[in-house]
Design an enzyme around this catalytic site. Structure first.
Site, short mmCIF file in Angstrom:
data_model
loop_
_atom_site.label_atom_id
_atom_site.label_comp_id
_atom_site.label_asym_id
_atom_site.label_seq_id
_atom_site.Cartn_x
_atom_site.Cartn_y
_atom_site.Cartn_z
CB SER A 395 -0.95 0.01 1.20
OG SER A 395 -1.73 1.18 1.16
CG ASP A 396 2.10 3.13 3.70
OD1 ASP A 396 1.02 3.67 3.44
OD2 ASP A 396 2.46 2.81 4.84
CB VAL A 397 5.91 0.76 -1.43
CG1 VAL A 397 6.64 0.58 -0.11
CG2 VAL A 397 5.13 -0.48 -1.81
#
Lengths: 480, 105
Positions: A395-397
């Site tokens: 998600s974050d990446v």
């Protein structure tokens, strides 16, 4: 043996180690380099045993055999997903060894140490003990045996400073003491250092674990180097310093990959949890283009068609894939796509996984060719020409908010530019944001199809969609 | 004093050489690198062996044995795991075992 010969022998052992590390350029070289380093250390051990008369050979042999056998057994059985926990555990064992040696040297009555030796002894003792408790905590977090989120005590920084002061005071006292009071002071130092390591590590968690594990690598090496100064052994100093350098580099690499300042990470840095922008603020015009209330079934059907028609596919694996244990299914999907003549590669973010490079090992275990694993800087320019990007448990990446929005915890963090691809398939468990807590604007793009649910099941379903009969079916549909 | 200078020199040189060497390791191999450096820092085993070259009380012997065992654990464990991991990395040029789970089969 003359000191010249000793120096030469030490230098050749160091040279062998240098050759070993220098071979870490390719996986094949790394395997040879690892063997080279092992030979160098074996040689060093045999030499020390040969040069010195051992007073309790039985005890020495027993300790070596027990430690070595357990090490071998654990190393043979550990799975690749457990590697971060295992490595953290080993940092801890390195801390124990350094601490124990420093303790014995400091309490030896008949061999007074030089002031430098004594200070190094205290440092080795304290850093080793703190590395031990910090690593045990990290290992437990990584093995999911305790909660992985950071825990912040009230007055956390003050507590750390107080502990450091206690350790320093005990060391000053110990320097002047002897006999029983010396031993008590050292035990006190040990205890305070163990608490220090715990307090230090407990407020680091989640996605910051790669930083913590790299930092503990460095401190374990540092403790070994201080031990080397106490016993005036060049090899220990050299090896300890090399490991400290390695850990420092990896710490810096991990911080850079998350655009996080080292001190922020250490201070449990989620202070950055900015008021999360309301999800409703997501690009409004998108709503019109994106068919509302699409069922997962429809999304899956479309995803299968997209995969069949794609010429180029990039797979972005995240830790969620490893948690779902889906790497073998993902590898099978990649193979099938290749059989169908598509170009397939994996984009690996530097902090994917729970320690530096962890994702590469997980994919290698699933039998993915390592030349298909591409690093962020190398793969990012190819996203605009890519037909389909498969995000699996990340998600974050891949969150474009890192580029587009200021003042979020991930703003400025380098990401994989999945949002530039023609179509994006997200095979995540749910729509919740990643560790940073920032809603992922990739999910709202018109090009994105959400395939929520267990990644293993989702990927298996996609794989079925690419089975021979299914492909023929579609071709017939297209012809008709 | 000369000893101190020499030791500092050894530390600084090794840190420098280590820094240069390790900056060149590709991210692909960072995990095996870390587990190998763990094995290398188990060089403290030399210090643990040297403890046993001088007479010690029973308490010190126990602490010494702990140092030996933990260092031996890291030494053997670190090299074996690194060997398993580096053995997993394959390209299509090499025959890859069907059982991807086995490292050093």
């Amino acid at each position: 043996m003359s000191s010249w010969v000793t120096l030469l022998v030490d230098l050749s052992i160091i040279a062998l180690l240098v050759v070993g590390i220098a071979q870490f350029r390719t996986p094949r070289g790394a395997r040879a380099g690892n063997a080279t380093a092992a030979v160098a250390l074996l040689f060093a051990i045999l030499l020390v045993l040969y040069r010195n008369t051992i007073l309790s050979p039985g005890l020495l042999a027993a300790a070596l055999v027990v430690g070595g056998a357990i090490g071998a057994l654990v190393a043979m059985r550990v799975t690749m997903i457990q590697i971060p926990a295992m490595v953290a555990f080993q940092h801890g064992m390195g801390g124990v060894a350094a601490s124990a040696i420093a303790f014995v040297e400091l309490t030896r009555a008949h061999a007074p140490l030089t002031p430098v030796g004594e200070v190094s002894g205290f440092l080795g003792l304290a850093i080793g003990a703190a590395t031990f408790s910090g690593s045990m905590l990290a290992s437990a977090k990584l093995a999911a045996k305790m909660k992985q989120t950071p825990t912040v005590f009230p007055g956390h920084n003050a507590l750390l400073v107080a502990l450091l002061a206690v350790i320093a005071a005990l060391c000053v006292y110990a320097a002047a003491a002897s006999g029983l009071s010396l031993q008590l002071a050292l035990v006190g130092t040990l205890a305070a250092s163990v608490v220090l390591g715990y307090v230090f590590a407990v407020r680091i968690g989640g996605a910051d674990m790669p930083v913590l594990i790299s930092f503990l690598n460095a401190t374990a090496g540092l403790a070994a180097a201080f031990c080397g100064i106490v016993i005036q052994n060049r090899l220990l100093i050299a090896c300890g310093a090399t490991v400290a350098a390695s850990g420092s580099i990896l710490t810096a690499v991990m911080c850079k990959a998350m655009n996080r300042h080292f001190t922020k990470v250490l201070s449990g840095g989620q202070s950055a949890v900015a008021p999360a922008p309301a999800p409703a603020l997501a690009p409004a015009p998108v709503e019109a283009e994106k068919p509302v209330a699409r069922t997962r079934e429809d999304a899956m059907k479309e995803a299968k068609v997209l995969l069949r028609q794609a010429h180029s596919v990039i797979i972005i694996p995240g830790y969620g894939m490893a948690l779902a244990g889906a790497q073998f299914e993902v590898a099978a999907l990649a193979k099938r796509l290749e059989q169908l003549g598509k170009s397939v590669s994996f984009a690996v973010h530097p902090v994917a996984g729970r320690m530096p490079g962890h994702m590469n090992v997980l994919l290698a275990e699933a039998d993915v060719d390592y030349d298909k694993l591409r690093e962020m800087d190398e793969v990012n320019p190819s996203f605009p020409q890519t037909d389909v990007v498969l995000v699996i448990g990340a998600s974050d990446v891949v969150n474009p908010a890192a580029i587009e929005k200021p003042n979020t915890p991930i703003s400025g963090m380098p990401i994989l530019n999945a949002h530039e691809a023609k179509r994006v398939l997200v095979c995540n468990l749910d729509e919740r944001p990643g560790y940073s807590g920032v809603p992922n604007s990739l999910y709202d793009l018109p090009a994105t199809l959400m395939l929520l649910g267990d990644a293993k099941a989702t990927v298996t379903e996609l794989l079925h969609g690419l089975a021979a009969e299914a492909v023929v079916e579609v071709e017939e549909e297209v012809l008709a | 004093m000369a000893d101190l200078a020499l030791m500092l020199l050894v530390f600084a040189l090794s840190f420098g050489v280590g820094y240069v060497l390790i900056s060149r390791v590709p991210p692909l191999l960072h995990t095996p690198l870390m587990s190998m450096t763990n094995a290398i820092s188990a060089v403290t085993i030399l210090g643990a062996i040297l403890l046993f070259a001088v007479a010690m009380g029973p308490g010190a012997k126990v602490v010494g044995a702990v140092a030996l065992a933990t260092a031996a654990f890291n030494l053997v464990g670190g090299f074996v795991i690194t060997d398993r991991m580096t053995g997993l990395f394959k390209t299509h040029h090499e025959p890859a075992g069907n059982d991807g789970r086995q490292g050093n089969a």
